[in-house]
Design an enzyme around this catalytic site. Structure first.
Site, PDB file in Angstrom:
ATOM      1  N   ALA A  65       5.376   0.315  33.565  1.00 29.51           N
ATOM      2  CA  ALA A  65       5.774  -0.807  32.725  1.00 29.51           C
ATOM      3  C   ALA A  65       5.031  -2.028  33.268  1.00 29.51           C
ATOM      4  O   ALA A  65       4.615  -2.040  34.426  1.00 29.51           O
ATOM      5  CB  ALA A  65       7.270  -0.996  32.810  1.00 29.51           C
ATOM      6  N   GLY A 108       6.848   3.754  34.509  1.00 31.99           N
ATOM      7  CA  GLY A 108       6.972   3.965  33.065  1.00 31.99           C
ATOM      8  C   GLY A 108       5.888   4.890  32.519  1.00 31.99           C
ATOM      9  O   GLY A 108       6.108   5.589  31.525  1.00 31.99           O
ATOM     10  N   GLU A 111       7.124   8.224  33.074  1.00 37.94           N
ATOM     11  CA  GLU A 111       8.291   8.418  32.197  1.00 37.94           C
ATOM     12  C   GLU A 111       7.867   8.672  30.739  1.00 37.94           C
ATOM     13  O   GLU A 111       8.468   9.501  30.056  1.00 37.94           O
ATOM     14  CB  GLU A 111       9.216   7.198  32.306  1.00 37.94           C
ATOM     15  CG  GLU A 111       9.867   7.133  33.688  1.00 37.94           C
ATOM     16  CD  GLU A 111      10.608   5.835  33.940  1.00 37.94           C
ATOM     17  OE1 GLU A 111       9.959   4.762  33.930  1.00 37.94           O
ATOM     18  OE2 GLU A 111      11.832   5.874  34.149  1.00 37.94           O
ATOM     19  N   GLU A 131       9.069   2.651  41.510  1.00 43.22           N
ATOM     20  CA  GLU A 131       9.838   1.431  41.215  1.00 43.22           C
ATOM     21  C   GLU A 131      10.601   0.903  42.416  1.00 43.22           C
ATOM     22  O   GLU A 131      10.837  -0.294  42.553  1.00 43.22           O
ATOM     23  CB  GLU A 131      10.830   1.696  40.065  1.00 43.22           C
ATOM     24  CG  GLU A 131      10.182   1.930  38.712  1.00 43.22           C
ATOM     25  CD  GLU A 131       9.865   3.385  38.408  1.00 43.22           C
ATOM     26  OE1 GLU A 131       9.796   4.201  39.351  1.00 43.22           O
ATOM     27  OE2 GLU A 131       9.702   3.705  37.220  1.00 43.22           O
TER      28      GLU A 131
HETATM   29  C1  HXC Z   1       0.982  -4.928  35.284  1.00 39.05           C
HETATM   30  C2  HXC Z   1      -0.690  -3.841  36.377  1.00 39.05           C
HETATM   31  C3  HXC Z   1       0.138  -2.737  36.626  1.00 39.05           C
HETATM   32  C4  HXC Z   1       1.483  -2.790  36.120  1.00 39.05           C
HETATM   33  C5  HXC Z   1      -1.783  -2.327  37.503  1.00 39.05           C
HETATM   34  N1  HXC Z   1      -1.870  -3.541  36.946  1.00 39.05           N
HETATM   35  N2  HXC Z   1      -0.566  -1.814  37.326  1.00 39.05           N
HETATM   36  N3  HXC Z   1      -0.276  -4.922  35.712  1.00 39.05           N
HETATM   37  N4  HXC Z   1       1.844  -3.907  35.465  1.00 39.05           N
HETATM   38  N5  HXC Z   1       2.331  -1.779  36.263  1.00 39.05           N
HETATM   39  C6  HXC Z   1      -3.022  -4.429  36.917  1.00 39.05           C
HETATM   40  C7  HXC Z   1      -3.289  -5.066  38.278  1.00 39.05           C
HETATM   41  O1  HXC Z   1      -2.464  -6.182  38.452  1.00 39.05           O
HETATM   42  C8  HXC Z   1      -4.750  -5.429  38.137  1.00 39.05           C
HETATM   43  O2  HXC Z   1      -4.892  -6.581  37.348  1.00 39.05           O
HETATM   44  C9  HXC Z   1      -5.318  -4.274  37.332  1.00 39.05           C
HETATM   45  O3  HXC Z   1      -4.211  -3.676  36.660  1.00 39.05           O
HETATM   46  C10 HXC Z   1      -5.988  -3.235  38.194  1.00 39.05           C
HETATM   47  O4  HXC Z   1      -5.054  -2.813  39.179  1.00 39.05           O
HETATM   48  P1  HXC Z   1      -5.384  -2.761  40.735  1.00 39.05           P
HETATM   49  O5  HXC Z   1      -4.095  -2.778  41.458  1.00 39.05           O
HETATM   50  O6  HXC Z   1      -6.378  -3.798  41.092  1.00 39.05           O
HETATM   51  O7  HXC Z   1      -6.074  -1.322  40.860  1.00 39.05           O
HETATM   52  P2  HXC Z   1      -6.112  -0.366  42.119  1.00 39.05           P
HETATM   53  O8  HXC Z   1      -6.337  -1.128  43.370  1.00 39.05           O
HETATM   54  O9  HXC Z   1      -7.060   0.735  41.772  1.00 39.05           O
HETATM   55  O10 HXC Z   1      -4.637   0.254  42.226  1.00 39.05           O
HETATM   56  C11 HXC Z   1      -4.144   1.107  41.209  1.00 39.05           C
HETATM   57  C12 HXC Z   1      -2.597   1.245  41.363  1.00 39.05           C
HETATM   58  C13 HXC Z   1      -1.933  -0.135  41.417  1.00 39.05           C
HETATM   59  C14 HXC Z   1      -2.275   2.052  42.633  1.00 39.05           C
HETATM   60  C15 HXC Z   1      -2.105   2.060  40.156  1.00 39.05           C
HETATM   61  O11 HXC Z   1      -2.413  -0.904  40.320  1.00 39.05           O
HETATM   62  C16 HXC Z   1      -0.447  -0.121  41.376  1.00 39.05           C
HETATM   63  O12 HXC Z   1       0.218   0.217  42.352  1.00 39.05           O
HETATM   64  N6  HXC Z   1       0.125  -0.494  40.221  1.00 39.05           N
HETATM   65  C17 HXC Z   1       1.531  -0.612  40.024  1.00 39.05           C
HETATM   66  C18 HXC Z   1       2.169   0.728  39.951  1.00 39.05           C
HETATM   67  C19 HXC Z   1       3.677   0.612  39.764  1.00 39.05           C
HETATM   68  O13 HXC Z   1       4.364   0.074  40.625  1.00 39.05           O
HETATM   69  N7  HXC Z   1       4.170   1.083  38.638  1.00 39.05           N
HETATM   70  C20 HXC Z   1       5.555   1.031  38.326  1.00 39.05           C
HETATM   71  C21 HXC Z   1       5.783  -0.196  37.532  1.00 39.05           C
HETATM   72  S1  HXC Z   1       7.488  -0.480  37.273  1.00 39.05           S
HETATM   73  P3  HXC Z   1      -5.398  -7.989  37.981  1.00 39.05           P
HETATM   74  O14 HXC Z   1      -5.482  -8.881  36.768  1.00 39.05           O
HETATM   75  O15 HXC Z   1      -4.346  -8.394  38.948  1.00 39.05           O
HETATM   76  O16 HXC Z   1      -6.721  -7.661  38.607  1.00 39.05           O
HETATM   77  C22 HXC Z   1       7.892   0.505  36.058  1.00 39.05           C
HETATM   78  C23 HXC Z   1       9.322   0.372  35.825  1.00 39.05           C
HETATM   79  C24 HXC Z   1       9.972   1.208  34.813  1.00 39.05           C
HETATM   80  O17 HXC Z   1       7.156   1.195  35.453  1.00 39.05           O
HETATM   81  C25 HXC Z   1      11.422   0.880  34.754  1.00 39.05           C
HETATM   82  C26 HXC Z   1      12.071   0.115  35.822  1.00 39.05           C
HETATM   83  C27 HXC Z   1      11.910  -1.360  35.785  1.00 39.05           C
END
Ligand code: HXC
Length: 257
Positions: A65, A108, A111, A131
């Site tokens: 998400a 998400g 999911e 998360e």
């Molecule tokens: C918003 C996101 C994002 C996310 C990545 N980006 N994931 N933006 N929401 N979930 C954005 C980053 O901010 C970045 O933009 C760009 O995408 C590239 O990501 P990087 O982190 O620079 O890439 P990398 O170093 O290759 O790392 C990849 C990654 C990492 C390991 C997947 O991006 C990451 O850990 N993402 C979050 C994963 C996560 O926690 N997902 C769960 C989300 S919560 P900018 O503009 O900053 O360069 C969820 C909740 C569901 O899904 C329900 C409960 C609330």
């Protein structure tokens, strides 16, 4: 009307939907949700379409998400909007659909993949529910669907530690139907979708309905439900056609009636 965050293409009887927010690794914001609801409803309503494939990019199916969208929300916002409830509409799609996953399927993203009827994974796929690292929990069904798919021990470990599972482990655990080399992911997913699309459409919907019922019903009730749907198909033209085609040693010619 063109979409902003997804691409939709009809390939004969198969709809291909591609998540298209590469700058955010396909993070699922409210626009993506709105557009997916629309695209899935259009697919369900389109009599020429019989299977759908949802995919992302080589690097990410979806990295979750949209954290930047959620960051500023408080409890009253989330609760009053019933945030994420819209995803239930995607899960109500009656016709079959497959998730074709390469790269990250996190939070998400994992999911949504689990909402599909099944997942075909590239050997590069990484599944996770991280998360907890953000101070929250899965919120789009992950705690339930992941546990159903891979059991308590593995689901607990993934959700409590945020550890990712690779494609091979995901296949062994039963999270994905099949792993294929990344270069062939789309080809293999479309091939599976074409096979499904070539079946009697009502039998495909009924199959999906009865398997999904197994998550909600006890064994006796589920078996009875299956039998009733099976009986119901004997009221269709396609049952007559399918069985005649077998006897006459020719392919079935379905009408969807
Ligand atoms: C918003 C996101 C994002 C996310 C990545 N980006 N994931 N933006 N929401 N979930 C954005 C980053 O901010 C970045 O933009 C760009 O995408 C590239 O990501 P990087 O982190 O620079 O890439 P990398 O170093 O290759 O790392 C990849 C990654 C990492 C390991 C997947 O991006 C990451 O850990 N993402 C979050 C994963 C996560 O926690 N997902 C769960 C989300 S919560 P900018 O503009 O900053 O360069 C969820 C909740 C569901 O899904 C329900 C409960 C609330």
């Amino acid at each position: 009307m063109p979409y902003e965050t997804i691409l939709v293409e009809k390939r004969e009887a198969v709809t291909l939907v591609t998540l298209n927010r590469p700058q955010a690794l396909n993070a699922l914001n409210s626009t993506v949700l709105k557009e997916l609801i629309e695209a899935f409803a259009a697919y369900d309503a389109d009599g020429s379409q019989h299977c759908l494939v949802l995919t992302g990019s080589e690097k990410a199916f979806a990295a979750g998400a949209d954290i930047k969208e959620m960051q500023v929300q408080g409890f009253p916002d989330m609760y009053s909007a019933n945030f994420f409830a819209g995803w239930e509409q995607v899960t109500r799609t009656r016709k079959p659909w497959i998730a074709a996953v390469a790269g990250f399927a996190l939070g998400g993203g994992c999911e949504v993949a689990m909402m599909a009827d099944f997942i075909i994974a590239a050997d590069t796929a990484k599944f996770g529910q991280p998360e907890i690292k953000l101070g929250v929990t899965p919120g789009m069904g992950g705690s339930q669907r992941l546990t159903h798919a891979i059991g308590k021990a593995k689901a607990m470990e993934m959700c409590l530690t945020g550890r990712m599972m690779n494609a091979e482990d995901a296949e062994r655990a039963g999270l994905v139907a099949r792993v294929v080399p990344a270069a062939y992911l789309l080809e293999e997913a479309l091939k599976a979708a074409e096979t499904i699309a070539s079946m009697a459409p009502l039998a495909a919907i009924a199959t999906k309905e009865m398997i999904n019922a197994s998550f909600e019903m006890g064994l006796a009730q589920g078996i009875n439900f299956e039998r009733r749907l099976f009986h119901g198909l004997f009221g269709t033209e396609d049952q007559k056609e399918g069985m005649a085609a077998f006897v006459e040693k020719r392919p079935g010619n379905w009408t969807g009636r």
